[in-house]
Design a protein around this motif. Structure first.
Motif, mmCIF file in Angstrom:
data_model
loop_
_atom_site.group_PDB
_atom_site.id
_atom_site.type_symbol
_atom_site.label_atom_id
_atom_site.label_comp_id
_atom_site.label_asym_id
_atom_site.label_seq_id
_atom_site.Cartn_x
_atom_site.Cartn_y
_atom_site.Cartn_z
ATOM 1 N N LYS A 190 0.852 -1.176 0.000
ATOM 2 C CA LYS A 190 0.000 0.000 0.000
ATOM 3 C C LYS A 190 0.891 1.231 0.000
ATOM 4 C CE LYS A 190 -4.397 -1.499 1.890
ATOM 5 N NZ LYS A 190 -5.503 -1.158 2.827
ATOM 6 N N MET A 191 0.683 2.100 -0.979
ATOM 7 C CA MET A 191 1.566 3.250 -1.146
ATOM 8 C C MET A 191 0.730 4.522 -1.284
ATOM 9 S SD MET A 191 4.641 3.717 -3.954
ATOM 10 C CE MET A 191 5.265 2.093 -3.555
ATOM 11 N N VAL A 203 3.166 -9.290 -7.459
ATOM 12 C CA VAL A 203 3.195 -8.032 -6.712
ATOM 13 C C VAL A 203 1.900 -7.269 -6.989
ATOM 14 C CG1 VAL A 203 4.456 -5.887 -6.259
ATOM 15 C CG2 VAL A 203 5.704 -7.943 -6.984
ATOM 16 N N VAL A 204 1.316 -6.736 -5.946
ATOM 17 C CA VAL A 204 0.159 -5.867 -6.091
ATOM 18 C C VAL A 204 0.443 -4.570 -5.328
ATOM 19 C CG1 VAL A 204 -2.303 -5.528 -5.691
ATOM 20 C CG2 VAL A 204 -1.435 -7.810 -6.270
ATOM 21 N N ILE A 205 0.495 -3.457 -6.054
ATOM 22 C CA ILE A 205 0.689 -2.144 -5.436
ATOM 23 C C ILE A 205 -0.636 -1.387 -5.511
ATOM 24 C CG2 ILE A 205 1.898 0.070 -5.535
ATOM 25 C CD1 ILE A 205 4.243 -1.340 -6.839
ATOM 26 N N GLU A 206 -1.122 -0.975 -4.374
ATOM 27 C CA GLU A 206 -2.303 -0.108 -4.340
ATOM 28 C C GLU A 206 -1.819 1.303 -4.054
ATOM 29 O OE1 GLU A 206 -5.689 0.517 -1.191
ATOM 30 O OE2 GLU A 206 -6.214 -1.221 -2.454
ATOM 31 N N ILE A 213 -2.475 9.334 -14.488
ATOM 32 C CA ILE A 213 -2.392 10.465 -13.560
ATOM 33 C C ILE A 213 -3.553 10.362 -12.570
ATOM 34 C CG2 ILE A 213 -2.879 12.954 -13.389
ATOM 35 C CD1 ILE A 213 -0.029 12.555 -13.907
ATOM 36 N N LEU A 214 -3.229 10.441 -11.290
ATOM 37 C CA LEU A 214 -4.247 10.376 -10.249
ATOM 38 C C LEU A 214 -4.394 11.744 -9.600
ATOM 39 C CD1 LEU A 214 -3.311 7.002 -8.497
ATOM 40 C CD2 LEU A 214 -4.940 7.393 -10.345
ATOM 41 N N HIS A 215 -5.630 12.209 -9.523
ATOM 42 C CA HIS A 215 -5.922 13.448 -8.815
ATOM 43 C C HIS A 215 -6.090 13.142 -7.328
ATOM 44 C CE1 HIS A 215 -6.349 14.967 -12.803
ATOM 45 N NE2 HIS A 215 -7.463 14.307 -13.041
ATOM 46 N N ALA A 216 -6.235 14.188 -6.534
ATOM 47 C CA ALA A 216 -6.341 14.020 -5.081
ATOM 48 C C ALA A 216 -7.451 13.033 -4.719
ATOM 49 C CB ALA A 216 -6.624 15.374 -4.427
ATOM 50 N N LYS A 222 -7.332 6.350 -6.475
ATOM 51 C CA LYS A 222 -6.519 5.161 -6.256
ATOM 52 C C LYS A 222 -6.416 4.365 -7.554
ATOM 53 C CE LYS A 222 -8.138 4.350 -1.482
ATOM 54 N NZ LYS A 222 -8.782 3.350 -0.593
ATOM 55 N N GLU A 223 -5.355 3.578 -7.646
ATOM 56 C CA GLU A 223 -5.219 2.629 -8.748
ATOM 57 C C GLU A 223 -4.326 1.481 -8.290
ATOM 58 O OE1 GLU A 223 -3.763 2.344 -13.416
ATOM 59 O OE2 GLU A 223 -4.282 4.295 -12.560
ATOM 60 N N LYS A 224 -4.650 0.259 -8.735
ATOM 61 C CA LYS A 224 -3.851 -0.915 -8.410
ATOM 62 C C LYS A 224 -2.986 -1.312 -9.597
ATOM 63 C CE LYS A 224 -6.560 -3.280 -4.833
ATOM 64 N NZ LYS A 224 -7.280 -4.530 -4.503
ATOM 65 N N LEU A 225 -1.751 -1.683 -9.303
ATOM 66 C CA LEU A 225 -0.855 -2.274 -10.288
ATOM 67 C C LEU A 225 -0.592 -3.715 -9.850
ATOM 68 C CD1 LEU A 225 1.884 0.421 -11.052
ATOM 69 C CD2 LEU A 225 -0.025 -0.273 -12.492
ATOM 70 N N ALA A 226 -0.957 -4.677 -10.665
ATOM 71 C CA ALA A 226 -0.709 -6.091 -10.375
ATOM 72 C C ALA A 226 0.209 -6.642 -11.459
ATOM 73 C CB ALA A 226 -2.014 -6.867 -10.318
ATOM 74 N N PHE A 227 1.330 -7.224 -11.077
ATOM 75 C CA PHE A 227 2.295 -7.693 -12.056
ATOM 76 C C PHE A 227 3.174 -8.782 -11.442
ATOM 77 C CE2 PHE A 227 3.977 -4.036 -9.816
ATOM 78 C CZ PHE A 227 5.265 -4.416 -9.459
ATOM 79 N N THR A 228 3.942 -9.415 -12.282
ATOM 80 C CA THR A 228 4.926 -10.405 -11.844
ATOM 81 C C THR A 228 6.298 -9.758 -11.870
ATOM 82 O OG1 THR A 228 3.604 -12.226 -12.739
ATOM 83 C CG2 THR A 228 5.934 -12.666 -12.302
#
Length: 357
Positions: free
Chosen positions: A27-28, A49-52, A103-106, A109-115
């Motif tokens: 979680k970032m 890996v999953v980055i939120e 681009i994320l505004h205030a 959220k967005e998730k990145l899921a990858f190997t």
């Protein structure tokens, strides 16, 4: 025999499960001062890996994961996107970009899921919104050993991120220990949201506006207090900590003399030169213009240097007459608000804005 085979298969599956690490969940978010709250983390080669990523800041941000050693190149490419940058989420075309968010505004959220890559190495993650990529980045350590260098000596992190694995709010007015020249892409009074604020050696600063491709004002003294912006106050702007001594009210400064020329302007980006000064790149009627701004030798003003290598028409330069400030061209102060230059003279010229003694 059947029982032996079942025992073998069961044991083999158990070994596979033990050898395959569980997915890494990260979680970032964003801290005041252009920082990711997770400065770095480790994964195994081939691990899921999953980055939120949540933008908890008032400014826009993105997140790119890129190949080792390519951060500065990617940041420079993003800066060259110019007016197309926002539409492309400031993600340039490059095979070195492995995964990215929009681009994320205030509050978005967005998730990145990858190997994770199979090749061991240090894979940077970075925000490429203009002005952010030189201080807002982190590192993914991909290796089997799980080793990372001592945080305080990690060469892959910005200075402020070396303080703690768990980042906290910083009370200073700057996101890192600043050494002029340095800059922010930030919201400023008297300029568009595309403003760039630059602090030069000698306590001289200026605001350059990408929306109009021009200088807006110059001040002397301390740089900026960004506290209101970093705290997420709505419509907040940076507070100037010095005294403005010049405002460019005659806009635009440059006009190309041509009967059929609408003088349409287009910002193409900026790059950080080796000496850390900025070079702004923009076009007037598709004519490339390069502008750098540095402090004067006596540190009482700025030097604007323009390069227009393909210019074939004459040029006029407008400036504002200000009490206590002189604008110099070729060793002489300008006496009126318009400077006329031939195409040969305008291919490269310099102006000095100096506080009078």
């Amino acid at each position: 025999m059947l029982s032996i085979l079942l025992l073998f298969l069961t044991s083999n599956n158990a070994l596979i499960k033990e050898d395959t690490p569980a997915a890494k969940m990260v979680k970032m978010s964003v801290l005041p001062g252009l920082r990711f709250d997770v400065p770095r983390f480790h994964v195994q080669p081939g691990q899921k890996v999953v980055i939120e990523f949540e933008n908890t800041d008032d400014m826009d941000h993105n997140l790119l994961i890129i190949n080792p050693g390519t951060r500065e190149k990617i940041v420079e490419l993003a800066g060259k996107l110019g007016a197309q940058g926002m539409a492309k989420s400031y993600v340039p075309e490059s095979k070195d970009i492995l995964w990215h968010t929009k681009i994320l505004h205030a509050g978005q959220k967005e998730k990145l899921a990858f190997t994770a890559p199979s090749v061991e190495g240090v894979y940077p993650y970075v925000c490429t919104f203009p002005g952010h990529g030189h201080v807002m980045y982190g590192a993914i350590y991909v290796n089997k050993s799980g080793k990372m260098p001592e945080l305080a000596k990690d060469p892959h992190l910005p200075e402020l991120s070396k303080q703690s694995e768990h980042q906290h709010h910083h009370k200073k007015n700057h996101p890192y220990e600043p050494k002029a020249p340095y800059h922010y892409r930030i919201y400023m009074e008297g300029a568009s949201p595309a403003a760039v604020a630059v602090h030069l050696p000698g306590q001289i600063s200026y605001c350059w506006d990408a929306a109009v491709c021009d200088l807006r004002y110059i001040w002397q003294g301390e740089f900026l207090d960004n506290t209101a912006i970093w705290k997420g106050h709505k419509d907040a702007k940076a507070k100037i900590l010095g005294d403005i001594f010049y405002k460019q009210s005659n806009l635009p400064s440059i006009a190309i003399v041509s009967a059929n020329s609408p003088n349409k302007r287009e910002f193409k980006g900026y790059k950080v030169l080796k000496d850390k000064y900025l070079e702004f790149h923009y076009q007037i009627d598709k004519m490339d213009i390069y502008e750098t701004i540095k402090e004067t030798g006596d540190r009482k003003g700025i030097i604007r240097t323009f390069r227009i290598p393909d210019l074939k028409a004459d040029l006029t330069f407008q400036h504002t007459l200000s009490t206590g400030v002189k604008i110099w061209y070729k060793g002489a102060p300008l006496q009126n608000t318009t400077l006329k230059l031939s195409s040969a003279e305008a291919k490269e010229f310099t102006l000095e804005y100096k506080i009078e003694d």
